[in-house]
Design a protein around this motif. Structure first.
Motif, mmCIF file in Angstrom:
data_model
loop_
_atom_site.group_PDB
_atom_site.id
_atom_site.type_symbol
_atom_site.label_atom_id
_atom_site.label_comp_id
_atom_site.label_asym_id
_atom_site.label_seq_id
_atom_site.Cartn_x
_atom_site.Cartn_y
_atom_site.Cartn_z
ATOM 1 N N TYR A 8 0.812 -1.209 0.000
ATOM 2 C CA TYR A 8 0.000 0.000 0.000
ATOM 3 C C TYR A 8 0.851 1.267 0.000
ATOM 4 O O TYR A 8 0.380 2.343 0.295
ATOM 5 C CB TYR A 8 -0.976 -0.017 1.192
ATOM 6 N N VAL A 87 -7.601 9.156 -2.377
ATOM 7 C CA VAL A 87 -7.483 7.708 -2.609
ATOM 8 C C VAL A 87 -7.523 7.404 -4.101
ATOM 9 O O VAL A 87 -6.766 6.561 -4.609
ATOM 10 C CB VAL A 87 -8.593 6.957 -1.855
ATOM 11 N N GLU A 91 -4.706 5.584 -6.301
ATOM 12 C CA GLU A 91 -5.021 4.384 -7.084
ATOM 13 C C GLU A 91 -4.584 4.553 -8.534
ATOM 14 O O GLU A 91 -4.090 3.607 -9.160
ATOM 15 C CB GLU A 91 -6.516 4.095 -7.003
ATOM 16 N N THR A 154 -15.859 7.713 6.481
ATOM 17 C CA THR A 154 -16.459 6.616 5.714
ATOM 18 C C THR A 154 -17.977 6.593 5.877
ATOM 19 O O THR A 154 -18.701 6.206 4.960
ATOM 20 C CB THR A 154 -15.863 5.254 6.125
ATOM 21 N N ARG A 162 -16.295 2.149 0.544
ATOM 22 C CA ARG A 162 -15.974 0.942 -0.224
ATOM 23 C C ARG A 162 -14.529 0.522 -0.034
ATOM 24 O O ARG A 162 -14.191 -0.666 -0.160
ATOM 25 C CB ARG A 162 -16.256 1.204 -1.706
ATOM 26 N N TYR A 163 -13.650 1.472 0.291
ATOM 27 C CA TYR A 163 -12.236 1.172 0.482
ATOM 28 C C TYR A 163 -11.910 0.728 1.909
ATOM 29 O O TYR A 163 -10.737 0.557 2.249
ATOM 30 C CB TYR A 163 -11.385 2.397 0.133
ATOM 31 N N VAL A 166 -9.271 -1.911 2.465
ATOM 32 C CA VAL A 166 -7.910 -1.417 2.263
ATOM 33 C C VAL A 166 -7.439 -0.672 3.501
ATOM 34 O O VAL A 166 -6.316 -0.874 3.979
ATOM 35 C CB VAL A 166 -7.846 -0.483 1.031
ATOM 36 N N LEU A 431 -6.976 -1.149 -5.959
ATOM 37 C CA LEU A 431 -6.636 -1.356 -4.554
ATOM 38 C C LEU A 431 -7.422 -2.482 -3.905
ATOM 39 O O LEU A 431 -6.988 -3.046 -2.896
ATOM 40 C CB LEU A 431 -6.859 -0.059 -3.764
ATOM 41 N N LEU A 432 -8.555 -2.846 -4.474
ATOM 42 C CA LEU A 432 -9.410 -3.868 -3.864
ATOM 43 C C LEU A 432 -9.416 -5.190 -4.620
ATOM 44 O O LEU A 432 -10.025 -6.154 -4.174
ATOM 45 C CB LEU A 432 -10.851 -3.357 -3.763
ATOM 46 N N SER A 583 -11.863 -7.610 -1.358
ATOM 47 C CA SER A 583 -12.781 -6.691 -0.680
ATOM 48 C C SER A 583 -13.458 -7.297 0.541
ATOM 49 O O SER A 583 -14.151 -6.600 1.272
ATOM 50 C CB SER A 583 -13.867 -6.205 -1.659
#
Length: 622
Positions: A8, A87, A91, A154, A162-163, A166, A431-432, A583
């Motif tokens: 990451y 983010v 990405e 969030t 959704r992240y 991560v 990322l996911l 995820s």
């Protein structure tokens, strides 16, 4: 640099290495198998000096600097929308760095002896490392955010939420991250650390040649390992002696590689306050240490009813009182040597996939038609097989060393399973999409099982069925028993290295201790086998990776049992699991199937399937 944090803070050039096939000591033979496909890497870049690549490299340098200028020291003050923009920018950088790195890495693996390709990959790696150094702050600063602040962000923005997986994986590193300055130093130094030793190992292995008694020419590693599955016992023995002689000649170099990498890992783990050498792998895999321990203990406890029992049966079939290590992967005496051409292999795997679900075969077809597979054995080409996902905006690439053995067909089914999984998971975004190694083997081993079951159902005689069952049992033992023995070897190696420098003989003794335990009393061990740890790439490239194979096999056996029992909507649940990528946690992914890997009894289900196959083979003797 530590894998969990590195994943990451921008990966190294081979952005997310493909899941490699476990080492089975065999894969290849001659080259008359039809028109074997080559990679077409132009979907990444047309050439090393292509304007598109030069443009992306320049963009990457600017984008990394701009990202740091805009966000460093300011994350705590961002709104939810601003954090989402941050983010997304990160990405986008990840995609471009991964695309460039994938191209350089795949070109290199096509011919590791080509100095121009090696230089190109090294230069790309240096550039990406330098460009991305300004990004090291991101995960460190992000992890200093208050839990309540992050929860509020969030909660306020569904796209940002959704992240969350991560963010959770990043924050799992909070107790183990170092100062910003130290993290930047480790990032910069990575190109002359483990990465450099990996390249030394790869180039050494690719250049080894073996003089096998009875062979007219010297053979490379793959061709020599292939002889360990020859029907002629004399050839197998000659190959084993040739391997031992060359490994022994280079054993000091291999011991130096392992000593250095294990010590480097020990130093970084100590600084990061990792509780064990294995812990960073468990973090990277998003799996609890106790789950891995339960898996390991279940497999070791099952050695007597799996490998020990099977190899005694095999010795009886071969008319031997004792087996030698070069008999481990010998074909059955009833098995007529058979080569499978590429067209037949393609049809076998695609039809097995289609019988499960036509969508699976449709996803797999471009691998064969669009240059996504490199199948032939070529001078300098990296050994083994893998599937590399590249980046979510392109597509995966599969590498094989195909020489027509039935096991090579299973390898194709395995790597194609990875490819299908990677295509489906790409919808999650960069990322996911990356699946933890423990679950990354799910689709590959399931693809193998589908192919095996198709072949088994089509068996025309008891002898053919016996051959198929025995081959599957051997592959499962190699995937479960052998890989857990490898894991135990690594555990012993890293524990011993923490006490001081290891001589080659020290490492040899550790290797033999796990081999004797896992293979059982049916085997004698000829002089020279003690050095066979030297060629296993997983120990060098991905410490403690190997338990993922046993995890995947056990998981798939339980999954397949649910499928065979007629679990409603199995195909839809299976596709949803693959589409999830990274995820979701393994507990959440397996719940729709009524499975729980944290239950110690879970592993017994998978091991019982192997034992059941051995039961059937024993019954054939009556």
């Amino acid at each position: 640099m530590n894998e969990v944090l590195m994943s990451y803070t921008l990966p190294r050039p081979m952005a997310r290495p493909g899941q490699q096939r476990p080492v089975f000591d065999a894969r290849i033979g001659s080259n008359s198998f039809g028109d074997l496909p080559d990679w077409d890497l132009s979907d990444l870049y047309p050439a090393p000096d292509a304007p598109e690549l030069l443009r992306d490299m320049a963009w990457l340098e600017t984008a990394c600097a701009d990202f740091a200028a805009k966000y460093e020291g300011k994350l705590a003050g961002l709104s939810a929308a601003e954090m989402l923009d941050c983010v997304a920018a990160y990405e986008a950088i990840d995609v471009t760095a991964g695309r460039i790195g994938s191209y350089a890495g795949l070109r290199y693996y096509q011919n590791t002896m080509d100095s121009e390709r090696a230089k190109f990959m090294a230069d790309v790696q240096d550039n990406i490392t330098n460009f991305t150094t300004p990004l090291v702050f991101f995960s460190l600063e992000f992890n200093r955010l208050d839990d309540g602040v992050l929860a509020g962000l969030t909660a306020a923005n569904a796209d940002l939420a959704r992240y969350t997986p991560v963010f959770e994986r990043m924050r799992a590193m909070r107790p183990h991250q170092l100062s910003d300055e130290m993290e930047k130093y480790l990032h910069d130094a990575s190109v002359v650390g483990a990465s450099a030793w990996n390249k030394l190992f790869d180039e050494t292995m690719a250049g080894l040649m073996f003089s096998v008694a009875g062979e007219e020419e010297e053979l490379n590693l793959e061709a020599t390992l292939n002889l360990l599955t020859d029907s002629d016992r004399a050839k197998r023995e000659a190959a084993s002696h040739a391997l031992a002689a060359v490994f022994d000649k280079h054993i000091k170099l291999f011991a130096r590689v392992h000593n250095t990498l294990a010590k480097e890992k020990e130093i970084e783990d100590r600084w990061r306050k990792m509780p064990s050498p294995q812990y960073s792998r468990h973090l990277a895999n998003h799996v609890e240490p106790e789950v891995v321990e339960a898996l390991r203990n279940a497999v070791v406890a099952a050695y007597p009813k799996l490998s020990h029992r099977y190899y005694k049966l095999k010795a009886k079939w071969m008319g031997l009182d004792r087996l030698q290590t070069w008999d481990r992967n010998a074909p059955l005496l009833t098995e007529a040597p058979r080569l499978v051409n590429w067209a037949e292999a393609t049809e076998t795997v695609l039809s097995a996939y289609a019988a499960f679900d036509p969508r699976m075969a449709e996803i797999a077809k471009p691998f064969f038609t669009d240059g996504w597979i490199d199948a032939g054995v070529k001078p300098g080409k990296a050994p083994g097989a893998f599937a590399h996902p590249t980046v979510t905006t392109v597509h995966p690439y599969v590498m094989l060393n195909y020489l027509g053995k039935p096991r090579d067909v299973m390898t194709l089914a395995h790597e194609l399973g990875h490819g299908v999984h990677q295509v489906l998971a790409a919808g999650q975004g960069e990322l996911l999409s990356s699946t933890p190694l423990t679950l990354a083997e799910t689709a590959s081993v399931f693809g193998e099982m589908l192919t095996f079951r198709k072949l088994l159902d089509g068996a025309k005689t008891p002898a053919e069925r016996k051959t198929l069952l025995a081959g599957k049992v051997e592959d499962m033992i190699n995937t479960v028993v052998r890989q857990i023995a490898f894991y135990d070897f690594e555990c012993k190696l890293h524990a011993a290295r923490a006490e001081g420098e290891l001589t080659p003989d020290d490492i040899n003794i550790l290797w033999m201790s796990v081999q004797a335990q896992s293979l059982g009393e049916a085997f004698d061990f000829a002089d020279g086998y003690e050095t066979f740890w030297a060629y296993i790439p997983h120990f060098v490239h991905s410490p403690f990776y190997v338990y993922a194979y046993a995890f995947g096999d056990g998981l798939v056996n339980a999954l397949y049992a649910a499928y065979a029992d007629g679990l409603p909507d199995f195909q839809e649940k299976y596709f949803d699991m693959l589409k999830a990528g990274g995820s979701k946690h393994h507990k959440e992914l397996l719940a729709p199937f009524g499975l729980d890997a944290s239950d110690p009894k879970f592993w017994d289900k998978g091991l019982s399937m192997i034992a059941g196959f051995i039961d059937e083979l024993e019954a054939m003797e009556d």
